[in-house]
Design a protein around this motif. Structure first.
Motif, PDB file in Angstrom:
ATOM      1  N   ALA A 137       0.843  -1.195   0.000  1.00 13.98           N
ATOM      2  CA  ALA A 137       0.000   0.000   0.000  1.00 13.98           C
ATOM      3  C   ALA A 137       0.877   1.244   0.000  1.00 13.98           C
ATOM      4  O   ALA A 137       2.008   1.238   0.499  1.00 13.98           O
ATOM      5  N   ALA A 138       0.352   2.328  -0.563  1.00 12.68           N
ATOM      6  CA  ALA A 138       1.094   3.583  -0.603  1.00 12.68           C
ATOM      7  C   ALA A 138       1.298   4.115   0.811  1.00 12.68           C
ATOM      8  O   ALA A 138       0.446   3.922   1.694  1.00 12.68           O
TER       9      ALA A 138
ATOM     10  N   PRO B 198      -4.302   7.394  -8.326  1.00  6.82           N
ATOM     11  CA  PRO B 198      -2.867   7.101  -8.350  1.00  6.82           C
ATOM     12  C   PRO B 198      -2.410   6.533  -6.997  1.00  6.82           C
ATOM     13  O   PRO B 198      -2.818   7.014  -5.939  1.00  6.82           O
ATOM     14  N   GLY B 199      -1.598   5.481  -7.046  1.00 11.70           N
ATOM     15  CA  GLY B 199      -1.091   4.872  -5.825  1.00 11.70           C
ATOM     16  C   GLY B 199      -1.966   3.786  -5.245  1.00 11.70           C
ATOM     17  O   GLY B 199      -1.602   3.170  -4.241  1.00 11.70           O
ATOM     18  N   ALA B 200      -3.111   3.525  -5.865  1.00 13.94           N
ATOM     19  CA  ALA B 200      -4.025   2.528  -5.314  1.00 13.94           C
ATOM     20  C   ALA B 200      -3.431   1.119  -5.399  1.00 13.94           C
ATOM     21  O   ALA B 200      -2.736   0.769  -6.352  1.00 13.94           O
ATOM     22  N   LEU B 201      -3.738   0.321  -4.392  1.00 14.45           N
ATOM     23  CA  LEU B 201      -3.402  -1.101  -4.375  1.00 14.45           C
ATOM     24  C   LEU B 201      -4.693  -1.884  -4.523  1.00 14.45           C
ATOM     25  O   LEU B 201      -5.625  -1.701  -3.740  1.00 14.45           O
ATOM     26  N   SER B 202      -4.745  -2.765  -5.518  1.00 14.72           N
ATOM     27  CA  SER B 202      -5.903  -3.637  -5.727  1.00 14.72           C
ATOM     28  C   SER B 202      -5.477  -5.078  -5.472  1.00 14.72           C
ATOM     29  O   SER B 202      -4.537  -5.565  -6.118  1.00 14.72           O
ATOM     30  N   VAL B 203      -6.163  -5.739  -4.559  1.00 12.20           N
ATOM     31  CA  VAL B 203      -5.853  -7.126  -4.219  1.00 12.20           C
ATOM     32  C   VAL B 203      -7.021  -8.001  -4.669  1.00 12.20           C
ATOM     33  O   VAL B 203      -8.160  -7.791  -4.237  1.00 12.20           O
ATOM     34  N   LEU B 204      -6.756  -8.956  -5.527  1.00 12.62           N
ATOM     35  CA  LEU B 204      -7.797  -9.854  -6.010  1.00 12.62           C
ATOM     36  C   LEU B 204      -7.731 -11.182  -5.268  1.00 12.62           C
ATOM     37  O   LEU B 204      -6.724 -11.883  -5.311  1.00 12.62           O
TER      38      LEU B 204
ATOM     39  N   ALA C 201      -1.983  -2.135 -14.744  1.00 13.51           N
ATOM     40  CA  ALA C 201      -1.280  -1.823 -13.500  1.00 13.51           C
ATOM     41  C   ALA C 201       0.159  -1.415 -13.786  1.00 13.51           C
ATOM     42  O   ALA C 201       0.778  -1.887 -14.748  1.00 13.51           O
ATOM     43  N   ASP C 202       0.699  -0.563 -12.937  1.00 14.84           N
ATOM     44  CA  ASP C 202       2.111  -0.191 -13.044  1.00 14.84           C
ATOM     45  C   ASP C 202       3.016  -1.308 -12.516  1.00 14.84           C
ATOM     46  O   ASP C 202       4.181  -1.396 -12.908  1.00 14.84           O
ATOM     47  N   ARG C 203       2.474  -2.118 -11.623  1.00 14.97           N
ATOM     48  CA  ARG C 203       3.257  -3.194 -11.011  1.00 14.97           C
ATOM     49  C   ARG C 203       2.307  -4.334 -10.677  1.00 14.97           C
ATOM     50  O   ARG C 203       1.217  -4.103 -10.137  1.00 14.97           O
TER      51      ARG C 203
ATOM     52  N   ALA D  26       5.096   6.253  -4.655  1.00 20.62           N
ATOM     53  CA  ALA D  26       3.789   6.443  -4.035  1.00 20.62           C
ATOM     54  C   ALA D  26       2.640   6.445  -5.038  1.00 20.62           C
ATOM     55  O   ALA D  26       1.511   6.085  -4.677  1.00 20.62           O
ATOM     56  N   ARG D  27       2.871   6.834  -6.285  1.00 29.23           N
ATOM     57  CA  ARG D  27       1.793   6.935  -7.256  1.00 29.23           C
ATOM     58  C   ARG D  27       1.638   5.680  -8.119  1.00 29.23           C
ATOM     59  O   ARG D  27       0.809   5.646  -9.044  1.00 29.23           O
TER      60      ARG D  27
END
Length: 341
Positions: free
Chosen positions: A143-144, A237-243, A256-258, A302-303
């Motif tokens: 998470a950011a 920006p910076g959001a974390l998505s967990v599936l 996704a960026d990562r 962070a973003r």
């Protein structure tokens, strides 16, 4: 966390090669365990796996052509606990509503020092704790900085403990959001949260797009029939998505960026519903064990929008199942079955 070996469990009555200790759903339901204990146990399993002391082979899967059921078999070894285990999972009625489905999962543990059986147990509670603990660890690592809001999609078994575990690893969260379509599930989410954090409450959201745009962390746990499908361009920006289950559209993965997965191999087996129009999944940037071990960064800036795929690793089931077996045998719970006589 350290990789100090954990002592084998058992009682004199159970430590022979003729009997198997059976731990039922009700046996395990009566055992109190702190959320922090669960998180530490699961984290230790990841660290031991990354250190090369445990084995977590690819799961075996069978599914009929019409998709009405799915079955898994998983074998693994926990090197810090010296335990070998087999987990089976069978779900029937995937083409039906939740109330018409049948689900059975079991874990059988063997002491790899003595060669004797430890216990066979219903694995449903193990999974209901292990999975949100992994999501919470993913949030802690990915998470950011300064994340304050979390959105949980789904109010089933995994959704009900998602927020208490997130608060265990990210105590700075001050806005807790839930999207669900089952009133009884929403009630259960509130009850589970109050049981662990009596002074906290949740916001029930109906505008999923607006909620997703506000969330620093999103954990998608919904069932296959959910109407929820968060798109990549909804995310801040910076959001974390967990599936974990369902609730995220494939764009959250592909744009996704990562991308992080507990296991890329398992994502390629169980995450095919997230494939693009060509049936492809992107390569992951890192798996989660080296992140837990501190070898690889969970986040670079962070973003960065991060997608994390949470699929169960049997070594985490083994570690947590072994912990429950310790607690159960200390209380002399379970039934001795002369299976091999």
């Amino acid at each position: 966390m350290t990789d100090t070996p954990v002592a084998p469990v058992g009682t004199p009555a159970a430590r022979d090669d003729k009997h198997l200790r059976i731990l039922s759903t009700s046996d395990l339901a009566g055992i109190d365990i702190a959320l922090a204990d669960v998180v530490d146990t699961v984290e230790g399993a990841y660290r031991t796996l990354y250190a090369g002391h445990s084995d977590n082979p690819r799961k075996l899967t069978v599914k009929p052509q019409d998709g009405h059921s799915v079955s898994y078999a998983m074998l693994g070894r926990d090197g810090s606990r010296n335990v070998v285990a087999i987990k089976t999972s069978y779900k029937h009625g995937l083409d039906k509503g939740r109330d018409e489905q049948h689900y059975y999962t079991a874990l059988t543990l063997y002491d790899d020092v003595t060669g004797l059986p430890v216990a066979m147990m219903d694995c449903s509670r193990i999974g209901s704790l292990r999975t949100p603990a992994v999501s919470a660890l993913l949030a802690r690592e990915c998470a950011a900085p300064g994340s304050r809001s979390a959105l949980v999609i789904g109010t089933g078994t995994q959704g009900r403990l998602a927020l208490p575990f997130l608060l265990t690893t990210l105590p700075g969260l001050d806005r807790l959001l839930v999207f669900g379509t089952h009133p009884e599930g929403i009630t259960a989410v509130r009850e589970h949260l109050h049981a662990h954090f009596p002074d906290r409450d949740v916001e029930i959201v109906t505008d999923l797009r607006a909620a997703a745009a506000d969330a620093d962390v999103i954990v998608a746990t919904a069932g296959a029939h959910t109407p929820a499908a968060v798109e990549a361009d909804w995310l801040k920006p910076g959001a974390l998505s967990v599936l974990v289950g369902h609730g995220l559209a494939p764009s959250t993965l592909h744009r996704a960026d990562r991308v992080i997965a507990t296991s890329e191999e398992q994502m390629n087996v169980t995450g095919t519903d997230m494939a693009d129009a060509q049936g492809e999944l992107p390569a992951v940037d890192t798996e989660f064990p080296p992140v837990i071990a501190g070898v690889t960064a969970g986040r670079h800036h962070a973003r960065e929008r991060i997608f994390a795929y949470n699929s169960g690793l049997v070594v985490t089931d083994i570690a947590l199942g072994h912990r429950f077996a310790q607690l159960a045998l200390e209380r002399n719970l379970g039934t001795e079955v002369p299976l091999w006589q």
